[in-house]
Design an enzyme around this catalytic site. Sequence first.
Site, PDB file in Angstrom:
ATOM      1  N   ASP A  28      75.117  -0.333  25.274  1.00 22.08           N
ATOM      2  CA  ASP A  28      75.262   0.316  23.977  1.00 22.08           C
ATOM      3  C   ASP A  28      75.220  -0.734  22.865  1.00 22.08           C
ATOM      4  OD1 ASP A  28      75.594   2.439  22.252  1.00 22.08           O
ATOM      5  OD2 ASP A  28      77.771   2.429  22.381  1.00 22.08           O
ATOM      6  N   TYR A  57      74.815  -1.587  18.428  1.00 21.25           N
ATOM      7  CA  TYR A  57      75.660  -1.426  17.226  1.00 21.25           C
ATOM      8  C   TYR A  57      74.731  -1.612  16.030  1.00 21.25           C
ATOM      9  CZ  TYR A  57      80.250  -2.313  14.882  1.00 21.25           C
ATOM     10  OH  TYR A  57      81.393  -2.259  14.128  1.00 21.25           O
ATOM     11  N   HIS A  72      77.305   1.721   9.634  1.00 22.46           N
ATOM     12  CA  HIS A  72      78.453   1.927  10.533  1.00 22.46           C
ATOM     13  C   HIS A  72      79.238   0.623  10.681  1.00 22.46           C
ATOM     14  CE1 HIS A  72      80.797   3.202  14.008  1.00 22.46           C
ATOM     15  NE2 HIS A  72      80.321   2.188  14.704  1.00 22.46           N
ATOM     16  N   ARG A 116      88.683  -5.541   8.253  1.00 23.98           N
ATOM     17  CA  ARG A 116      88.563  -6.843   7.557  1.00 23.98           C
ATOM     18  C   ARG A 116      87.944  -6.609   6.188  1.00 23.98           C
ATOM     19  NH1 ARG A 116      86.084  -7.217  12.359  1.00 23.98           N
ATOM     20  NH2 ARG A 116      84.115  -6.892  11.264  1.00 23.98           N
ATOM     21  N   GLU A 122      80.893   9.363  19.041  1.00 25.43           N
ATOM     22  CA  GLU A 122      79.926   8.551  18.284  1.00 25.43           C
ATOM     23  C   GLU A 122      78.552   9.164  18.518  1.00 25.43           C
ATOM     24  OE1 GLU A 122      80.418   4.407  19.425  1.00 25.43           O
ATOM     25  OE2 GLU A 122      82.059   4.186  17.980  1.00 25.43           O
ATOM     26  N   GLU A 129      74.716   8.981  18.677  1.00 23.52           N
ATOM     27  CA  GLU A 129      73.773   7.881  18.890  1.00 23.52           C
ATOM     28  C   GLU A 129      72.437   8.399  19.423  1.00 23.52           C
ATOM     29  OE1 GLU A 129      75.426   4.629  21.068  1.00 23.52           O
ATOM     30  OE2 GLU A 129      77.411   4.854  20.159  1.00 23.52           O
ATOM     31  N   ASP A 175      78.891   8.659  22.618  1.00 24.15           N
ATOM     32  CA  ASP A 175      79.718   7.572  23.166  1.00 24.15           C
ATOM     33  C   ASP A 175      81.177   7.856  22.782  1.00 24.15           C
ATOM     34  OD1 ASP A 175      80.700   5.143  24.092  1.00 24.15           O
ATOM     35  OD2 ASP A 175      80.126   4.052  22.288  1.00 24.15           O
ATOM     36  N   ARG A 184      90.079   5.515  19.948  1.00 21.37           N
ATOM     37  CA  ARG A 184      90.253   4.434  18.956  1.00 21.37           C
ATOM     38  C   ARG A 184      91.554   3.668  19.115  1.00 21.37           C
ATOM     39  NH1 ARG A 184      85.070   3.887  17.824  1.00 21.37           N
ATOM     40  NH2 ARG A 184      84.163   5.712  16.840  1.00 21.37           N
ATOM     41  N   GLN A 210      91.099   1.404  22.047  1.00 15.96           N
ATOM     42  CA  GLN A 210      90.131   0.377  21.625  1.00 15.96           C
ATOM     43  C   GLN A 210      90.800  -0.692  20.759  1.00 15.96           C
ATOM     44  OE1 GLN A 210      86.801   2.125  19.541  1.00 15.96           O
ATOM     45  NE2 GLN A 210      85.702   0.191  19.319  1.00 15.96           N
ATOM     46  N   TYR A 235      90.456  -4.408  22.508  1.00 19.72           N
ATOM     47  CA  TYR A 235      89.079  -4.898  22.325  1.00 19.72           C
ATOM     48  C   TYR A 235      88.957  -6.405  22.118  1.00 19.72           C
ATOM     49  CZ  TYR A 235      88.924  -5.657  17.213  1.00 19.72           C
ATOM     50  OH  TYR A 235      89.109  -6.144  15.953  1.00 19.72           O
ATOM     51  N   LYS A 255      86.125   3.329  26.169  1.00 23.67           N
ATOM     52  CA  LYS A 255      84.813   3.976  26.102  1.00 23.67           C
ATOM     53  C   LYS A 255      84.233   4.362  27.450  1.00 23.67           C
ATOM     54  CE  LYS A 255      83.381   1.985  21.680  1.00 23.67           C
ATOM     55  NZ  LYS A 255      82.607   3.034  20.981  1.00 23.67           N
ATOM     56  N   THR A 267      80.578   9.313  28.837  1.00 22.66           N
ATOM     57  CA  THR A 267      79.490   9.252  27.848  1.00 22.66           C
ATOM     58  C   THR A 267      78.611  10.462  28.133  1.00 22.66           C
ATOM     59  OG1 THR A 267      79.546   6.833  27.930  1.00 22.66           O
ATOM     60  CG2 THR A 267      77.590   7.833  26.949  1.00 22.66           C
ATOM     61  N   THR A 297      76.462   3.945  16.952  1.00 17.53           N
ATOM     62  CA  THR A 297      76.684   5.062  16.027  1.00 17.53           C
ATOM     63  C   THR A 297      75.654   5.040  14.908  1.00 17.53           C
ATOM     64  OG1 THR A 297      79.028   4.842  16.456  1.00 17.53           O
ATOM     65  CG2 THR A 297      78.410   6.170  14.547  1.00 17.53           C
ATOM     66  N   GLU A 309      84.933   6.926  10.831  1.00 16.50           N
ATOM     67  CA  GLU A 309      84.383   6.700   9.495  1.00 16.50           C
ATOM     68  C   GLU A 309      84.610   7.892   8.567  1.00 16.50           C
ATOM     69  OE1 GLU A 309      80.238   4.756   9.312  1.00 16.50           O
ATOM     70  OE2 GLU A 309      80.494   5.329  11.398  1.00 16.50           O
TER      71      GLU A 309
HETATM   72 CA    CA Z   1      78.901   3.268  20.543  1.00 13.90          CA
END
Ligand code: CA
Length: 444
Positions: free
Chosen positions: A134, A136, A141, A150, A206, A208, A240, A244, A247, A251, A260, A264, A367, A381
């Site tokens: 997968d 990104y 996104h 951040r 997500e 995709e 996906d 959260r 994650q 992560y 994750k 799927t 995503t 989001e």
């Molecule tokens: Ca994904």
Amino acid sequence: MNHTHDPGLRSWLESANDPSTDFPIQNLPFGVFDDGRGRRVGIAIGDSVLDVSACARANLIEHSDAARACARPTLNDLMAADASELMGLRSSVSSLLAAGGTGEEAARKSREAILVPIADVTMCVPADIGDYTDFYASVHHATNVGSMFRPESPLLPNYKYVPIGYHGRASSIVASGTGVRRPLGQTRAADATEPSFGPSKMLDYESELGFFVGKGNSLGDAIPIDRAADHIFGYCLVNDWSARDIQAWEYQPLGPFLAKNFATTVSPWVVTAEAAEPYRVQAAGRGEGDPPPLPYLSSPRDAARGGLDATLEVYILSARMRASGVAPFRLSRAPFSLMYWTPGQMLAHHTSNGCNLKSGDLLASGTVSGSTPDSRGCMLELTWRGAKPLTLPTGEERKFLEDGDEVIMKGYLHADGCPRIGFGECRGTILSSIVPQDEAREEQ
Ligand code: CA
């Protein structure tokens, strides 16, 4: 492009000419269906499945290697077939289904034997997926998610150089319609010092675009960017599912893991690269001041035609909406054409170190989010990590998914002067967690 793309083509099967169908005669996507007589390969046309092996048995199409591969219970052999074989099969199926086509009369006579209503079959995961990766690839996104965590530097310094990805889990890929159990996992609440174990409270989807590998490469042999498109068999929709809270805690430093790999979901129909040809567009292009891609990710062919003019939509249907007869509510609509990396760049990057891809491997885009708030392809989001809950038509609020919520993804390709061709649907309903007995007892 060839006669199978002719926008003027119509089918003698009336449902294929409905402007709202995902499967007009210009599409002809492959899938694996089961009508109770064993899994085999079919082609979607209007509201029906064309049984390709039955066509071969009735001598309506040639007994080619590609036609023989359609007797198999997965698309893998078809995905490994030569491009000329695939083109030949598509061409004969098109002539069989076209109004006024050379095969129309014979096909109409065998109608009962070769066509099955989609409503009467079970659609399966289309391939035996050996590996799943997968990416990104939406800069929108990546920027949105990055700015939640951040705010001072949303995009990490590698983003505009490396098509970022992670190796996903193939064993838990399920077909559209399969229920998805809310995962249990380790999380740490914002106000807690210690983690705890239990059902995820921040379950998300997500939206995709997936793409299946056609011909693979040998270990050690990279696929150059200029030839990357030739190794893509076709496209599907991918959800996906992402927990959260799990994650956020797990992560760092190695990326997503149990957040994750619990499920799927893929849509069952694979829109072939050949069908998608008229809908290719130039790659989104980079913003002012962005670095050019490194040479191994750069090619005039990919820059000119490496993008796809696809739109992906996400709908939600809560249990209460379903009970009240309320229609699914659209959460987002996003253009795939704004992706920062093309499928070709992702595939070339994946093999650039000599990593071998195999026929039937699944790669997904990450995503798909556009530049506007209504084009954000996940709840993280859309609700800004739960800070701005969504209101459904029933008045229910959502920060993340609740048990009983069904997520419905749709997508289609469009181009001026061409009929819209669709991917079909990618659906999944959230089922409640099964809490282990000893933990349930402790809570009482
Ligand atoms: Ca994904």
